[in-house]
Write an enzyme that holds these catalytic residues in place. Structure first.
Site, mmCIF file in Angstrom:
data_model
loop_
_atom_site.group_PDB
_atom_site.id
_atom_site.type_symbol
_atom_site.label_atom_id
_atom_site.label_comp_id
_atom_site.label_asym_id
_atom_site.label_seq_id
_atom_site.Cartn_x
_atom_site.Cartn_y
_atom_site.Cartn_z
ATOM 1 N N TYR A 138 29.194 64.175 54.090
ATOM 2 C CA TYR A 138 29.933 64.965 53.114
ATOM 3 C C TYR A 138 31.087 64.216 52.469
ATOM 4 C CZ TYR A 138 27.399 69.302 53.741
ATOM 5 O OH TYR A 138 26.428 70.259 53.725
ATOM 6 N N GLN A 185 30.946 61.749 50.849
ATOM 7 C CA GLN A 185 30.487 61.319 49.518
ATOM 8 C C GLN A 185 30.935 62.268 48.414
ATOM 9 O OE1 GLN A 185 26.116 59.717 49.826
ATOM 10 N NE2 GLN A 185 26.556 60.980 51.595
ATOM 11 N N ASN A 216 22.508 72.619 38.041
ATOM 12 C CA ASN A 216 21.332 73.209 37.419
ATOM 13 C C ASN A 216 21.289 74.734 37.572
ATOM 14 O OD1 ASN A 216 18.471 74.154 37.461
ATOM 15 N ND2 ASN A 216 18.101 72.038 36.832
ATOM 16 N N ASP A 271 24.897 64.317 42.227
ATOM 17 C CA ASP A 271 23.531 63.780 42.208
ATOM 18 C C ASP A 271 23.145 63.200 40.854
ATOM 19 O OD1 ASP A 271 23.186 64.591 44.826
ATOM 20 O OD2 ASP A 271 22.409 66.552 44.257
#
Lengths: 443, 443
Positions: free
Chosen positions: B329, B331, B110, B140
């Site tokens: 982390y 992930q 973003n 995310d």
């Protein structure tokens, strides 16, 4: 010693690994070849299942399904943390007699070997021909006699891949990253983090092992030195990191005294507060064997983060970017990270246990030794060791019943592994992923 | 709009993913095809590198090496957490002018889209023909407009494989296992844990999302109910789990009040003690954007373990076997866990950004939409969206600038995903490992 006809029982015990089902399938597939083995029974949840006569028929499984099970981490038959007492072993033995069991294979660690040894002794005393074999497994790699243990290579591969990722992440966004690795007594798994290094400057940049003792000051100053010279640091710490008396940091009076000396009283308060939570939840963190619970909690990593952050803030007045992770249960159970070497060795050595048992040998644990080769290529051979040698049950009181890392594998400054370790461990982990890097040719 | 000749700059920003280098290589390989693109520059550490004119020559990389880099997690060019202000963007623009840069590709989330938007606006105001494109990446999956984001599929695959392992481990040695999953604002990654389910009774048995609010009572009673009926429980909790006002649990006054009401004061003391450690280390846990730090600490998992253990002890008087891990982390960075779909989409959509830019379109973010197909098979198409739509910069104050999970993806009882979510997510994660199980035919 002669061959004997009867049923076979196989069970799995202790913390699961990525290849404990390879051992199971190794026993089954080999047992199918021998006509003296009649029923092939699986005991659910290890000796707990034997005690409640909870057996499943492993002849009912298709070859295809067995291959799927073999490729799946964790104990397909279920596991247990139950260490049978003499009384329990007598009951197990009588259940074996009742069910015509002549072959027993127990896949597990030190405690499983010990249980197998007791059952074997009872059978001998009763003059009942029972073949009792231990098939080693442990991600900790800390069993006696054997060069290495099934389960270690895959867990080591997971740790190496986690540290590869850590290091790449830490290069992308520089800071300090501390990771806590499983292994209460021995640093084998922590050491595997060093296999993550491929390119110059790659982390982990420091490792701490249970085989050596560390003060907080030594630890934080080492991290600080790395951070100051590299602008970043990736650190691997064993959950079993201990003080000079061999007590793990979180349960060490020496470490508490040092925290006070360093003016880190807030950490002591925090540790005490954690203890009060445990009290409110029914008692101190002790597992079934009286060990302090070190895994399954983020406390050790948070402790390391705390001492390092406070130290660096006191030194520089600045807050550094610091993260700490506990690698956790993924180390032993992550689906999809298996060392090819580990899988093959687990399967083959379990099959060998069956062959040795059928050949007439009464008992043993199947261990590994390396075969020297002209080319230097890794070759591994299995051999049968006495059960009592692997459990260390006959060792004098006070002598370690597990295998720490060899002295030659830890550097003199105690913060790294030697090239000998890298050479020793590399073939066990199988193929590691590529770690590409740009040449970074300046414009 | 016409085609323009000049140099290209590509940069990477934010938390790394497993495929952020696929996007990088997608830009490079496509850029090599277009003669209007002269220099292909990599900015080290995103816009930070632009500001210090730290460029590398990406034409100097071999195709072979680029493939290795593409297969490697984390940002090959280095990343940054720097959100440039208007002033910085002006400086960036002038550096682009000075270096004859006509194409800028920013791979990130973003904030990167926002930065690209500001730089684009300045270029337009100055009447300088600069093509500015955002290539989305985030584990995310919470970017607006797009169906899903590059990086999510691989992180979701890691989470699913971790929960596969968790569940198998938890079956082997029954107890309660709680795992905290990344994702501050949105539950997409937590939801991916549900893809670990293959066989009847498989975990995770409950999931908690930031999109819903939970009380401690609701949480612990749900875990208790699962544990009582199954004898075990595997639970997935988002790090962003929040109270009814939307405040995350660890920073919630409502949760503090509830802890007091439940007689769990020891947990409040522990939280306060943790806060004092942070004070001693130079301040509260806030990152560069003013967000509370939730990742890189084991606190949330330890908190969940604490409330659950105390609750169950109060109810039963017994201490249950409970472990909690923070997936951490790994992930976003674990080496060797990449979704094939994710890798291909990251590469192809970044290449498309270059094609669109060269075709004359001034700016945009490359988003995904699904293509309906007769067979039901998954097909995905890319399209160009305006930068400001993806950053949500023009949204009225108070309207979320990120994408939460769709309501239809969370069950009415808020503790699970719906079958629609499973169907939506499955193709994104690529191939998952086999999960074999014995038939367990009783003797």
């Amino acid at each position: 010693m002669e061959n004997i006809k009867g049923n076979l029982v196989v069970g799995q015990s202790g913390g699961p690994t990525a290849v404990i089902n390879q051992s199971l399938v190794g026993v089954i597939q080999e047992a199918l070849k021998h006509e003296n083995i009649t029923g092939i029974y699986g005991a659910r949840n290890g000796v707990e299942g034997v005690l409640r006569e909870d057996f499943v028929n492993l002849r009912a499984e298709s070859h295809w399904n067995l291959e799927d099970v073999a490729a799946t981490p964790s104990a397909g038959l279920g596991s247990c943390r139950f260490k049978p007492k003499e009384e329990d072993c007598k009951k197990i033995f009588s259940i074996f007699q009742k069910h015509g069991v002549r072959y027993f294979f127990y896949i597990g660690g030190n405690d499983s070997d010990l249980s197998a040894g007791i059952i074997n002794k009872i059978a001998q005393e009763q003059n009942y021909d029972l073949r009792v074999f231990h098939c080693p497994k442990t991600i900790d790699n800390d069993l006696l006699v054997t060069d290495h243990c099934p389960g270690y290579g895959s867990a080591g591969k997971y740790v190496a891949q986690a540290f590869m990722g850590n290091d790449l992440d830490n290069r992308s966004l520089p800071g300090i990253k501390i990771d806590v690795v499983m292994g209460r007594n021995a640093g084998w798994l922590t050491a595997a983090a060093a296999l993550a290094r491929v390119n110059k400057g790659d982390g982990p940049h420091a490792l701490c092992f249970p085989e050596r003792s560390y003060t907080i000051k030594e630890f934080v100053e080492r991290v600080e030195a790395i951070y100051n010279s590299n602008g970043r640091a990736s650190i691997a710490v064993s959950e079993g990191i201990a003080d000079k008396d061999g007590n793990v940091w979180l349960q060490s009076d020496i470490i508490r005294a040092e925290l006070r000396e360093l003016g880190m009283d807030s950490i002591i308060e925090w540790m005490d507060a954690t203890g009060r939570i445990e009290d409110a939840a029914g008692g101190a963190k002790l597992d079934a064997f009286g060990h302090a619970q070190l895994s399954g909690s983020g406390m050790m990593a948070d402790f390391l983060a705390a001492v390092t952050k406070i130290h660096l803030f006191k030194k520089s007045g600045k807050k550094v970017r610091l993260r700490a992770d506990t690698l956790g249960y993924a180390q032993r159970s992550f689906a999809g990270c298996v060392s090819e070497t580990d899988a093959a060795e687990a399967r083959e050595s379990a099959a060998m246990a069956v062959r040795v048992a059928v050949s007439g040998v009464k008992s043993g644990s199947i261990c590994f030794k390396r075969v020297p080769s002209e080319s230097g290529k890794y070759f591994c051979d299995s051999f049968r060791a006495p059960l009592e040698d692997v459990s260390g049950v006959n060792f004098p009181k006070g002598v370690k019943q597990y295998r720490p890392m060899d002295d030659k594998f830890i550097t003199g400054d105690k913060f790294d592994v030697t090239p000998e370790f890298i050479e020793w461990a590399r073939p066990l982990l199988g193929n590691l992923p590529v770690k590409g890097t740009l040449t970074n040719t300046k414009i």
